[in-house]
Write a protein that holds these residues in place. Structure first.
Motif, PDB file in Angstrom:
ATOM      1  N   THR A   1       0.834  -1.207   0.000  1.00 15.25           N
ATOM      2  CA  THR A   1       0.000   0.000   0.000  1.00 15.25           C
ATOM      3  C   THR A   1       0.865   1.253   0.000  1.00 15.25           C
ATOM      4  OG1 THR A   1      -1.751  -1.179   1.190  1.00 15.25           O
ATOM      5  CG2 THR A   1      -1.829   1.226   1.231  1.00 15.25           C
ATOM      6  N   ASN A   2       1.910   1.252   0.844  1.00 17.14           N
ATOM      7  CA  ASN A   2       2.808   2.414   0.891  1.00 17.14           C
ATOM      8  C   ASN A   2       3.530   2.605  -0.439  1.00 17.14           C
ATOM      9  OD1 ASN A   2       2.092   2.938   3.519  1.00 17.14           O
ATOM     10  ND2 ASN A   2       3.810   1.823   4.404  1.00 17.14           N
ATOM     11  N   LEU A   3       3.972   1.503  -1.066  1.00 17.03           N
ATOM     12  CA  LEU A   3       4.632   1.586  -2.374  1.00 17.03           C
ATOM     13  C   LEU A   3       3.675   2.146  -3.420  1.00 17.03           C
ATOM     14  CD1 LEU A   3       7.046   0.975  -4.254  1.00 17.03           C
ATOM     15  CD2 LEU A   3       6.051  -1.308  -4.572  1.00 17.03           C
ATOM     16  N   THR A   4       2.442   1.661  -3.411  1.00 14.52           N
ATOM     17  CA  THR A   4       1.441   2.132  -4.369  1.00 14.52           C
ATOM     18  C   THR A   4       1.158   3.619  -4.164  1.00 14.52           C
ATOM     19  OG1 THR A   4       0.453  -0.076  -4.387  1.00 14.52           O
ATOM     20  CG2 THR A   4      -0.878   1.713  -5.282  1.00 14.52           C
ATOM     21  N   ASN A   5       1.037   4.035  -2.901  1.00 12.62           N
ATOM     22  CA  ASN A   5       0.804   5.463  -2.630  1.00 12.62           C
ATOM     23  C   ASN A   5       1.996   6.314  -3.058  1.00 12.62           C
ATOM     24  OD1 ASN A   5      -1.803   5.275  -1.640  1.00 12.62           O
ATOM     25  ND2 ASN A   5      -1.121   4.872   0.442  1.00 12.62           N
TER      26      ASN A   5
ATOM     27  N   VAL B   1       8.287   8.925 -24.610  1.00 14.11           N
ATOM     28  CA  VAL B   1       7.957   9.507 -23.307  1.00 14.11           C
ATOM     29  C   VAL B   1       6.511   9.192 -22.925  1.00 14.11           C
ATOM     30  CG1 VAL B   1       7.604  11.714 -22.105  1.00 14.11           C
ATOM     31  CG2 VAL B   1       9.699  11.321 -23.405  1.00 14.11           C
ATOM     32  N   GLY B   2       5.585   9.364 -23.869  1.00 14.11           N
ATOM     33  CA  GLY B   2       4.175   9.100 -23.586  1.00 14.11           C
ATOM     34  C   GLY B   2       3.909   7.657 -23.196  1.00 14.11           C
ATOM     35  N   VAL B   3       4.477   6.723 -23.939  1.00 16.68           N
ATOM     36  CA  VAL B   3       4.244   5.310 -23.643  1.00 16.68           C
ATOM     37  C   VAL B   3       4.947   4.915 -22.344  1.00 16.68           C
ATOM     38  CG1 VAL B   3       4.568   2.951 -24.486  1.00 16.68           C
ATOM     39  CG2 VAL B   3       3.829   4.727 -26.053  1.00 16.68           C
ATOM     40  N   THR B   4       6.114   5.475 -22.076  1.00 17.52           N
ATOM     41  CA  THR B   4       6.806   5.185 -20.810  1.00 17.52           C
ATOM     42  C   THR B   4       5.989   5.703 -19.634  1.00 17.52           C
ATOM     43  OG1 THR B   4       8.958   5.268 -21.910  1.00 17.52           O
ATOM     44  CG2 THR B   4       8.947   5.525 -19.517  1.00 17.52           C
ATOM     45  N   LEU B   5       5.448   6.908 -19.738  1.00 23.66           N
ATOM     46  CA  LEU B   5       4.596   7.436 -18.669  1.00 23.66           C
ATOM     47  C   LEU B   5       3.345   6.570 -18.490  1.00 23.66           C
ATOM     48  CD1 LEU B   5       4.815  11.287 -19.324  1.00 23.66           C
ATOM     49  CD2 LEU B   5       5.799  10.021 -17.400  1.00 23.66           C
ATOM     50  N   MET B   6       2.768   6.125 -19.594  1.00 20.56           N
ATOM     51  CA  MET B   6       1.601   5.245 -19.490  1.00 20.56           C
ATOM     52  C   MET B   6       1.963   3.919 -18.827  1.00 20.56           C
ATOM     53  SD  MET B   6      -0.473   5.887 -23.026  1.00 20.56           S
ATOM     54  CE  MET B   6      -1.745   4.711 -22.624  1.00 20.56           C
ATOM     55  N   PHE B   7       3.159   3.403 -19.117  1.00 20.41           N
ATOM     56  CA  PHE B   7       3.600   2.146 -18.501  1.00 20.41           C
ATOM     57  C   PHE B   7       3.729   2.315 -16.983  1.00 20.41           C
ATOM     58  CE2 PHE B   7       6.918  -0.870 -17.179  1.00 20.41           C
ATOM     59  CZ  PHE B   7       6.336  -2.061 -17.608  1.00 20.41           C
ATOM     60  N   VAL B   8       4.305   3.427 -16.541  1.00 17.56           N
ATOM     61  CA  VAL B   8       4.446   3.669 -15.099  1.00 17.56           C
ATOM     62  C   VAL B   8       3.074   3.847 -14.451  1.00 17.56           C
ATOM     63  CG1 VAL B   8       5.413   5.242 -13.374  1.00 17.56           C
ATOM     64  CG2 VAL B   8       6.762   4.623 -15.376  1.00 17.56           C
ATOM     65  N   VAL B   9       2.174   4.561 -15.117  1.00 14.75           N
ATOM     66  CA  VAL B   9       0.805   4.692 -14.611  1.00 14.75           C
ATOM     67  C   VAL B   9       0.144   3.321 -14.541  1.00 14.75           C
ATOM     68  CG1 VAL B   9      -1.506   5.537 -15.250  1.00 14.75           C
ATOM     69  CG2 VAL B   9       0.456   7.083 -15.321  1.00 14.75           C
ATOM     70  N   ASN B  10       0.376   2.491 -15.546  1.00 15.81           N
ATOM     71  CA  ASN B  10      -0.206   1.160 -15.582  1.00 15.81           C
ATOM     72  C   ASN B  10       0.279   0.315 -14.394  1.00 15.81           C
ATOM     73  OD1 ASN B  10      -1.962  -0.555 -17.189  1.00 15.81           O
ATOM     74  ND2 ASN B  10      -0.167  -1.855 -17.417  1.00 15.81           N
ATOM     75  N   ILE B  11       1.551   0.452 -14.032  1.00 22.56           N
ATOM     76  CA  ILE B  11       2.081  -0.272 -12.872  1.00 22.56           C
ATOM     77  C   ILE B  11       1.313   0.148 -11.619  1.00 22.56           C
ATOM     78  CG2 ILE B  11       4.124  -0.599 -11.397  1.00 22.56           C
ATOM     79  CD1 ILE B  11       4.250  -2.015 -14.147  1.00 22.56           C
ATOM     80  N   GLU B  12       1.110   1.449 -11.460  1.00 20.74           N
ATOM     81  CA  GLU B  12       0.332   1.925 -10.311  1.00 20.74           C
ATOM     82  C   GLU B  12      -1.078   1.334 -10.323  1.00 20.74           C
ATOM     83  OE1 GLU B  12      -1.817   5.926  -8.511  1.00 20.74           O
ATOM     84  OE2 GLU B  12      -0.563   6.111 -10.303  1.00 20.74           O
ATOM     85  N   LEU B  13      -1.719   1.330 -11.484  1.00 22.99           N
ATOM     86  CA  LEU B  13      -3.092   0.812 -11.573  1.00 22.99           C
ATOM     87  C   LEU B  13      -3.144  -0.695 -11.307  1.00 22.99           C
ATOM     88  CD1 LEU B  13      -4.392   2.858 -14.651  1.00 22.99           C
ATOM     89  CD2 LEU B  13      -4.766   3.305 -12.210  1.00 22.99           C
ATOM     90  N   ILE B  14      -2.107  -1.428 -11.725  1.00 25.23           N
ATOM     91  CA  ILE B  14      -2.041  -2.871 -11.428  1.00 25.23           C
ATOM     92  C   ILE B  14      -1.946  -3.080  -9.919  1.00 25.23           C
ATOM     93  CG2 ILE B  14      -0.544  -4.915 -11.567  1.00 25.23           C
ATOM     94  CD1 ILE B  14       0.038  -4.119 -14.481  1.00 25.23           C
ATOM     95  N   LEU B  15      -1.077  -2.314  -9.261  1.00 24.29           N
ATOM     96  CA  LEU B  15      -0.940  -2.441  -7.804  1.00 24.29           C
ATOM     97  C   LEU B  15      -2.242  -2.072  -7.102  1.00 24.29           C
ATOM     98  CD1 LEU B  15       2.648  -0.977  -7.308  1.00 24.29           C
ATOM     99  CD2 LEU B  15       1.948  -3.379  -7.200  1.00 24.29           C
ATOM    100  N   ARG B  16      -2.918  -1.042  -7.592  1.00 19.27           N
ATOM    101  CA  ARG B  16      -4.211  -0.660  -6.996  1.00 19.27           C
ATOM    102  C   ARG B  16      -5.234  -1.783  -7.160  1.00 19.27           C
ATOM    103  NH1 ARG B  16      -5.737   4.329  -5.722  1.00 19.27           N
ATOM    104  NH2 ARG B  16      -4.163   5.957  -5.777  1.00 19.27           N
TER     105      ARG B  16
ATOM    106  N   ASP C   1      -7.547  -2.102   0.026  1.00 19.67           N
ATOM    107  CA  ASP C   1      -7.517  -0.823  -0.684  1.00 19.67           C
ATOM    108  C   ASP C   1      -8.032   0.346   0.152  1.00 19.67           C
ATOM    109  OD1 ASP C   1     -10.057  -1.955  -0.758  1.00 19.67           O
ATOM    110  OD2 ASP C   1     -10.597  -0.938  -2.618  1.00 19.67           O
ATOM    111  N   ARG C   2      -8.303   0.122   1.438  1.00 12.50           N
ATOM    112  CA  ARG C   2      -8.855   1.190   2.278  1.00 12.50           C
ATOM    113  C   ARG C   2      -7.878   2.346   2.453  1.00 12.50           C
ATOM    114  NH1 ARG C   2      -9.724  -3.411   4.520  1.00 12.50           N
ATOM    115  NH2 ARG C   2      -8.061  -3.136   6.058  1.00 12.50           N
ATOM    116  N   ASP C   3      -6.584   2.038   2.540  1.00  8.66           N
ATOM    117  CA  ASP C   3      -5.593   3.075   2.823  1.00  8.66           C
ATOM    118  C   ASP C   3      -4.971   3.684   1.568  1.00  8.66           C
ATOM    119  OD1 ASP C   3      -5.952   2.750   5.565  1.00  8.66           O
ATOM    120  OD2 ASP C   3      -4.500   1.117   5.645  1.00  8.66           O
ATOM    121  N   LEU C   4      -5.502   3.350   0.397  1.00  7.59           N
ATOM    122  CA  LEU C   4      -4.976   3.926  -0.839  1.00  7.59           C
ATOM    123  C   LEU C   4      -5.426   5.378  -0.980  1.00  7.59           C
ATOM    124  CD1 LEU C   4      -5.441   1.138  -3.527  1.00  7.59           C
ATOM    125  CD2 LEU C   4      -3.309   2.027  -2.627  1.00  7.59           C
TER     126      LEU C   4
END
Length: 196
Positions: free
Chosen positions: A5-9, A157-172, A181-184
């Motif tokens: 949770t802390n990593l995702t935040n 740059v756009g696809v790399t940013l989307m990939f990093v966002v995607n990692i966050e969304l996978i963790l969420r 997911d209460r503490d997200l």
């Protein structure tokens, strides 16, 4: 799960900061692009003498605008058409389907990221664009044709940013699947840059 949770935040805060900068740069690129287009209309239709560089410069800025703004839309909206269906399913089923789609999109984004960076660093990125040049001296006596790689960097740059966002969304989605997911921190919708 607290560490996850802390990593995702943390990733969420970093994404929010980087994407806010991208939002402002993308809006700036849009404004300059519109100025170039209106200038081209004036020169072409009122003066009868089209500028040789404004269309290529507008394309350049449009690609950068897209590369900088799409990751924010992806983070805030995800899979829009699929989301309309998923919203009507039970929470566990919709989260599982979202998780699978995010894994699939991570694969596609990884391949796109490699293609994008190959375009920037490969032989095609070394060729110069025909109509855009930038000054290389303070007295404006020497100019350099803009390498095509600068334009193709928008894809990377756009696809790399989307990939990093995607990692966050996978963790969420993973935390949501496991019920942790209460503490997200919520994903805040970006402002409209004062245009509201």
């Amino acid at each position: 799960m607290t560490a996850l949770t802390n990593l995702t935040n943390l990733i969420g805060r970093l994404n929010a900061a980087v994407l806010m900068v991208g939002l402002w740069l993308g809006a700036g690129a849009l404004g300059i692009m519109l100025f170039f287009m209106l200038m081209q209309v004036f020169f072409r239709y009122f003066l009868g003498n089209a500028l040789p560089w404004s269309e290529e410069a507008s394309r350049f800025l449009m690609l950068w605008m897209t590369g900088l703004l799409v990751p924010t839309a992806f983070r805030q909206g995800g899979f829009v058409a699929i989301g309309m269906i998923i919203d009507h399913l039970p929470r566990l089923v919709s989260t599982l389907i979202t998780f699978v789609f995010l894994i699939l999109s991570a694969t596609v984004l990884y391949v796109g990221m490699r293609i994008g960076w190959n375009e920037v660093t490969g032989i095609g990125g070394r060729f110069a664009m025909s109509a855009i040049a930038v000054p290389t001296s303070f007295d404006l006596s020497t100019w350099m044709k803009v390498p095509r790689g600068w334009m193709m960097a928008s894809l990377a740059v756009g696809v790399t940013l989307m990939f990093v966002v995607n990692i966050e969304l996978i963790l969420r989605a993973l935390l949501k699947l496991t019920g942790h997911d209460r503490d997200l921190m919520p994903i805040r919708i970006a402002g409209q840059l004062g245009a509201e």
